[in-house]
Design an enzyme around this catalytic site. Structure first.
Site, PDB file in Angstrom:
ATOM      1  N   CYS A  94     -20.211  48.782  69.943  1.00 50.24           N
ATOM      2  CA  CYS A  94     -19.514  49.413  71.253  1.00 50.24           C
ATOM      3  C   CYS A  94     -18.275  49.052  71.051  1.00 50.24           C
ATOM      4  O   CYS A  94     -17.596  47.910  70.611  1.00 50.24           O
ATOM      5  CB  CYS A  94     -20.256  48.549  72.566  1.00 50.24           C
ATOM      6  SG  CYS A  94     -18.905  48.217  73.568  1.00 50.24           S
ATOM      7  N   GLU A  95     -17.299  50.211  70.930  1.00 54.87           N
ATOM      8  CA  GLU A  95     -15.974  50.316  70.564  1.00 54.87           C
ATOM      9  C   GLU A  95     -15.242  49.479  71.800  1.00 54.87           C
ATOM     10  O   GLU A  95     -14.072  49.117  71.597  1.00 54.87           O
ATOM     11  CB  GLU A  95     -15.241  51.578  70.336  1.00 54.87           C
ATOM     12  CG  GLU A  95     -15.255  52.483  71.604  1.00 54.87           C
ATOM     13  CD  GLU A  95     -14.704  53.779  71.172  1.00 54.87           C
ATOM     14  OE1 GLU A  95     -14.788  54.420  69.844  1.00 54.87           O
ATOM     15  OE2 GLU A  95     -14.357  54.520  72.162  1.00 54.87           O
ATOM     16  N   HIS A  96     -15.561  49.330  72.954  1.00 49.62           N
ATOM     17  CA  HIS A  96     -15.103  48.716  74.001  1.00 49.62           C
ATOM     18  C   HIS A  96     -15.002  47.017  73.848  1.00 49.62           C
ATOM     19  O   HIS A  96     -14.227  46.386  74.321  1.00 49.62           O
ATOM     20  CB  HIS A  96     -15.488  48.919  75.347  1.00 49.62           C
ATOM     21  CG  HIS A  96     -15.434  50.543  75.827  1.00 49.62           C
ATOM     22  ND1 HIS A  96     -16.278  51.067  76.413  1.00 49.62           N
ATOM     23  CD2 HIS A  96     -14.596  51.359  75.489  1.00 49.62           C
ATOM     24  CE1 HIS A  96     -15.849  52.237  76.662  1.00 49.62           C
ATOM     25  NE2 HIS A  96     -14.771  52.464  75.795  1.00 49.62           N
ATOM     26  N   HIS A  97     -16.043  46.581  73.257  1.00 49.64           N
ATOM     27  CA  HIS A  97     -16.170  45.108  73.335  1.00 49.64           C
ATOM     28  C   HIS A  97     -16.539  44.492  71.986  1.00 49.64           C
ATOM     29  O   HIS A  97     -16.451  43.473  71.396  1.00 49.64           O
ATOM     30  CB  HIS A  97     -17.569  44.693  73.986  1.00 49.64           C
ATOM     31  CG  HIS A  97     -17.242  44.813  75.538  1.00 49.64           C
ATOM     32  ND1 HIS A  97     -17.866  46.107  75.971  1.00 49.64           N
ATOM     33  CD2 HIS A  97     -16.522  44.222  76.589  1.00 49.64           C
ATOM     34  CE1 HIS A  97     -17.588  46.067  77.409  1.00 49.64           C
ATOM     35  NE2 HIS A  97     -16.827  44.852  77.466  1.00 49.64           N
ATOM     36  N   GLN A 136     -22.106  55.150  72.736  1.00 50.97           N
ATOM     37  CA  GLN A 136     -23.611  55.719  72.423  1.00 50.97           C
ATOM     38  C   GLN A 136     -24.050  57.176  72.690  1.00 50.97           C
ATOM     39  O   GLN A 136     -24.168  57.942  72.221  1.00 50.97           O
ATOM     40  CB  GLN A 136     -24.607  54.957  73.622  1.00 50.97           C
ATOM     41  CG  GLN A 136     -26.038  55.378  73.197  1.00 50.97           C
ATOM     42  CD  GLN A 136     -27.280  54.738  74.083  1.00 50.97           C
ATOM     43  OE1 GLN A 136     -26.801  53.436  74.574  1.00 50.97           O
ATOM     44  NE2 GLN A 136     -28.265  55.353  74.375  1.00 50.97           N
ATOM     45  N   HIS A 164     -27.375  47.343  75.113  1.00 48.28           N
ATOM     46  CA  HIS A 164     -25.888  47.077  74.628  1.00 48.28           C
ATOM     47  C   HIS A 164     -25.645  45.336  74.810  1.00 48.28           C
ATOM     48  O   HIS A 164     -25.855  44.941  76.018  1.00 48.28           O
ATOM     49  CB  HIS A 164     -25.015  47.541  75.354  1.00 48.28           C
ATOM     50  CG  HIS A 164     -24.970  49.137  75.311  1.00 48.28           C
ATOM     51  ND1 HIS A 164     -23.807  49.763  74.438  1.00 48.28           N
ATOM     52  CD2 HIS A 164     -26.034  49.827  75.199  1.00 48.28           C
ATOM     53  CE1 HIS A 164     -24.092  50.956  74.383  1.00 48.28           C
ATOM     54  NE2 HIS A 164     -25.490  51.249  74.880  1.00 48.28           N
ATOM     55  N   CYS A 166     -22.978  44.092  75.216  1.00 52.04           N
ATOM     56  CA  CYS A 166     -21.961  43.795  76.221  1.00 52.04           C
ATOM     57  C   CYS A 166     -22.300  43.884  77.650  1.00 52.04           C
ATOM     58  O   CYS A 166     -21.707  43.394  78.515  1.00 52.04           O
ATOM     59  CB  CYS A 166     -20.816  44.513  75.888  1.00 52.04           C
ATOM     60  SG  CYS A 166     -21.143  46.383  76.010  1.00 52.04           S
TER      61      CYS A 166
HETATM   62 ZN    ZN Z   1     -19.441  47.489  75.258  1.00 53.22          ZN
END
Ligand code: ZN
Length: 207
Positions: A94-97, A136, A164, A166
């Site tokens: 996941c590119e956010h976390h 995703q 996920h 995260c």
């Molecule tokens: Zn994430």
């Protein structure tokens, strides 16, 4: 329009796909360890930065290849019925976390002119897009679009079910929560019955 975009991508791919800088990642991991109050020099952590760097290199290896190369149609077939490949294991980041999300990818398509794709190639295509920083939703559409553009089938449907880290390990901590995304193109989009048939075949197995 599509051809133009493809060309630009091709150029940038050749120009800018640097090899992974493992030392740089390792330096960053050492900073994370210090940041959380750990001693990066203690016995158990001594090789951790290098190990993490190698792990991230592997988890982003799709960035350094061209996913379209996996779509090599096997022509000369008579098959024109729907093809469904279920439960392709995917592991992405996941590119956010920078946390992993793992799950299953299901791919359905209706061949045109007997053009089909080997099952292993479908899996490689999914993996190639998964092995990079992702969302995703984007992963799902990238697989569908590439298959649609390169194989030129009558229709493509891609469904991804993933958990996920995260979400399950932090924040709301919804353990076992599955995120389901889908991308529908061509005939599957136009014909609700075909789409429903594919969806039933996909979800029937995973329950
Ligand atoms: Zn994430």
């Amino acid at each position: 329009m599509t051809a133009k975009v493809t060309k630009l991508e091709g150029r940038s791919r050749r120009a800018a796909k640097p090899a992974v800088d493992l030392d740089r990642i390792a330096r960053g991991v050492r900073l994370i360890l210090e940041g959380i109050g750990e001693d990066p020099n203690r016995e158990g952590l001594r090789d951790t930065p290098q190990r993490v760097a190698e792990m991230y290199a592997e988890l982003t290896s799709g960035m350094r290849e061209d996913p379209r190369e996996h779509v090599v149609p096997l022509s000369g077939n008579k098959h024109d019925e729907m093809v469904i490949v279920k439960d392709i294991t995917i592991a992405s980041l996941c590119e956010h976390h920078l946390a992993p999300f793992v799950g299953k990818c299901h791919i359905a398509y209706i061949p045109k002119n007997g053009n089909i794709l080997g099952v292993s190639k479908l899996a490689r295509l999914a993996e190639s897009f998964a092995r990079r920083l992702q969302l995703q939703e984007r992963l799902t559409t990238e697989i569908a679009n590439t298959l649609f553009d390169r194989l030129r089938p009558l229709g493509v449907m891609v469904v991804i079910e993933a958990e996920h880290a995260c979400m399950t390990l932090r924040g709301v901590k919804k353990s076992g929560a599955m995120t389901v995304t889908s991308a529908v193109l061509g005939g599957f989009r136009k014909d609700p019955r075909t789409r429903a048939e594919a969806m039933a075949l996909i979800t029937g197995h995973t329950k």
